[in-house]
Design a protein around this motif. Structure first.
Motif, PDB file in Angstrom:
ATOM      1  N   GLN A  17       0.838  -1.201   0.000  1.00 19.02           N
ATOM      2  CA  GLN A  17       0.000   0.000   0.000  1.00 19.02           C
ATOM      3  C   GLN A  17       0.877   1.257   0.000  1.00 19.02           C
ATOM      4  OE1 GLN A  17      -2.700   0.192   3.302  1.00 19.02           O
ATOM      5  NE2 GLN A  17      -3.609   2.101   2.631  1.00 19.02           N
ATOM      6  N   TYR A  18       1.864   1.300   0.886  1.00 18.13           N
ATOM      7  CA  TYR A  18       2.721   2.480   0.980  1.00 18.13           C
ATOM      8  C   TYR A  18       3.550   2.662  -0.291  1.00 18.13           C
ATOM      9  CZ  TYR A  18       5.852   6.042   2.591  1.00 18.13           C
ATOM     10  OH  TYR A  18       6.547   7.219   2.682  1.00 18.13           O
ATOM     11  N   GLY A  19       4.230   1.601  -0.723  1.00 18.79           N
ATOM     12  CA  GLY A  19       5.092   1.695  -1.909  1.00 18.79           C
ATOM     13  C   GLY A  19       4.335   2.065  -3.162  1.00 18.79           C
ATOM     14  N   GLY A  20       3.134   1.536  -3.314  1.00 21.34           N
ATOM     15  CA  GLY A  20       2.333   1.832  -4.494  1.00 21.34           C
ATOM     16  C   GLY A  20       1.920   3.287  -4.581  1.00 21.34           C
ATOM     17  N   ASN A  21       1.812   3.943  -3.428  1.00 27.64           N
ATOM     18  CA  ASN A  21       1.402   5.348  -3.391  1.00 27.64           C
ATOM     19  C   ASN A  21       2.559   6.320  -3.176  1.00 27.64           C
ATOM     20  OD1 ASN A  21      -1.449   4.897  -3.696  1.00 27.64           O
ATOM     21  ND2 ASN A  21      -1.436   4.079  -1.617  1.00 27.64           N
ATOM     22  N   ALA A  22       3.757   5.802  -3.011  1.00 29.32           N
ATOM     23  CA  ALA A  22       4.916   6.645  -2.710  1.00 29.32           C
ATOM     24  C   ALA A  22       5.383   7.413  -3.944  1.00 29.32           C
ATOM     25  CB  ALA A  22       6.063   5.783  -2.179  1.00 29.32           C
TER      26      ALA A  22
ATOM     27  N   TRP B 273       7.067   2.767  -5.390  1.00 31.54           N
ATOM     28  CA  TRP B 273       7.712   1.522  -4.943  1.00 31.54           C
ATOM     29  C   TRP B 273       9.008   1.775  -4.178  1.00 31.54           C
ATOM     30  CZ3 TRP B 273       3.825  -1.254  -4.839  1.00 31.54           C
ATOM     31  CH2 TRP B 273       2.922  -1.324  -5.896  1.00 31.54           C
ATOM     32  N   THR B 274       9.088   2.935  -3.501  1.00 37.82           N
ATOM     33  CA  THR B 274      10.220   3.225  -2.630  1.00 37.82           C
ATOM     34  C   THR B 274       9.697   3.675  -1.268  1.00 37.82           C
ATOM     35  OG1 THR B 274      10.397   5.569  -3.235  1.00 37.82           O
ATOM     36  CG2 THR B 274      11.647   3.983  -4.586  1.00 37.82           C
ATOM     37  N   ALA B 275      10.569   3.654  -0.287  1.00 40.82           N
ATOM     38  CA  ALA B 275      10.262   4.170   1.051  1.00 40.82           C
ATOM     39  C   ALA B 275      11.582   4.461   1.738  1.00 40.82           C
ATOM     40  CB  ALA B 275       9.467   3.152   1.867  1.00 40.82           C
ATOM     41  N   THR B 276      11.530   5.357   2.713  1.00 37.04           N
ATOM     42  CA  THR B 276      12.730   5.609   3.510  1.00 37.04           C
ATOM     43  C   THR B 276      12.937   4.453   4.482  1.00 37.04           C
ATOM     44  OG1 THR B 276      11.527   6.793   5.235  1.00 37.04           O
ATOM     45  CG2 THR B 276      12.424   8.124   3.388  1.00 37.04           C
ATOM     46  N   LEU B 277      14.157   4.305   4.908  1.00 36.17           N
ATOM     47  CA  LEU B 277      14.468   3.269   5.892  1.00 36.17           C
ATOM     48  C   LEU B 277      13.644   3.488   7.158  1.00 36.17           C
ATOM     49  CD1 LEU B 277      16.019   0.859   6.955  1.00 36.17           C
ATOM     50  CD2 LEU B 277      17.973   2.378   7.385  1.00 36.17           C
ATOM     51  N   GLU B 278      13.491   4.727   7.580  1.00 35.47           N
ATOM     52  CA  GLU B 278      12.702   5.007   8.780  1.00 35.47           C
ATOM     53  C   GLU B 278      11.260   4.499   8.629  1.00 35.47           C
ATOM     54  OE1 GLU B 278      12.166   8.726  11.737  1.00 35.47           O
ATOM     55  OE2 GLU B 278      11.766   9.188   9.622  1.00 35.47           O
ATOM     56  N   LYS B 279      10.676   4.688   7.465  1.00 36.22           N
ATOM     57  CA  LYS B 279       9.306   4.215   7.228  1.00 36.22           C
ATOM     58  C   LYS B 279       9.249   2.691   7.313  1.00 36.22           C
ATOM     59  CE  LYS B 279       4.978   4.573   6.188  1.00 36.22           C
ATOM     60  NZ  LYS B 279       4.033   5.174   7.126  1.00 36.22           N
TER      61      LYS B 279
END
Length: 190
Positions: free
Chosen positions: A107-112, A116-122
């Motif tokens: 869900q998060y990556g698809g909307n980032a 398809w990315t995210a920070t390490l903290e996330k």
């Protein structure tokens, strides 16, 4: 077997690096709290480390943004499967954690942005939430431990990773280098 459910167990909820899995989790399943796949290109599981070449101009870009790359790991000098932070769980818990985590990551990556990315903290946060939901381990302690251990590996909270549990991103090394380059340029403009 360690099951993370009994308060009297001194090892309850212990986080360790995967290279210590045999010692720390001899009869259980070592679960990477931030999945190993987030650190590497899709389709590169257990590739030998080394320095794959994609042509001079792409290699130059990769070297600029991904120092010490190799084996499909975006940050190979800093992270590999053995350095990944784990917790000992049962097979059933492992499947349940992934059911929670994979859904959140998808869900998060698809909307980032970039997609398809995210920070390490996330991803540390998603991992802590998922493990805590299944094992009842303290979510804040998991987050704190992950942040400290990743900091010790010189991986800051804004380190960009793949957030794509189903491998649909296509974030190969060259594509990931392009994403990093765009993100870096956007930061310079601000």
């Amino acid at each position: 077997m360690k099951d993370n459910q009994h308060d009297e167990d001194k090892e309850k909820c212990k986080i360790y690096s995967y290279r210590e899995a045999e010692k720390e989790c001899p009869n259980g399943r070592s679960h990477h709290i931030v999945p190993d796949r987030c650190w590497r290109s899709p389709g590169t599981r257990r590739q030998n480390t080394g320095r794959p070449s994609f042509g001079a101009s792409i290699d130059e870009l990769l070297d600029k943004f991904l120092a010490h790359r190799g084996g499909g790991y975006y940050y190979a000098g800093k992270m590999d499967e053995g350095k990944g932070q784990c917790i000992c769980v049962t097979e059933e818990e492992h499947l349940a954690i992934h059911a929670v985590y994979d859904s959140l990551e998808d869900q998060y990556g698809g909307n980032a942005i970039p997609q398809w990315t995210a920070t390490l903290e996330k991803l540390e946060g998603l991992g802590a939430v998922s493990v805590s939901a299944v094992t009842r381990c303290d979510e804040s302690k998991i987050r704190e431990t992950l942040r400290k251990r990743h900091q010790d590996l010189e991986l800051d909270k804004d380190t960009l990773l793949r957030a794509d549990p189903r491998g649909k991103s296509g974030l190969t090394m060259p594509k990931f280098a392009e994403v990093l380059s765009r993100v870096q340029q956007a930061k310079l403009i601000k």
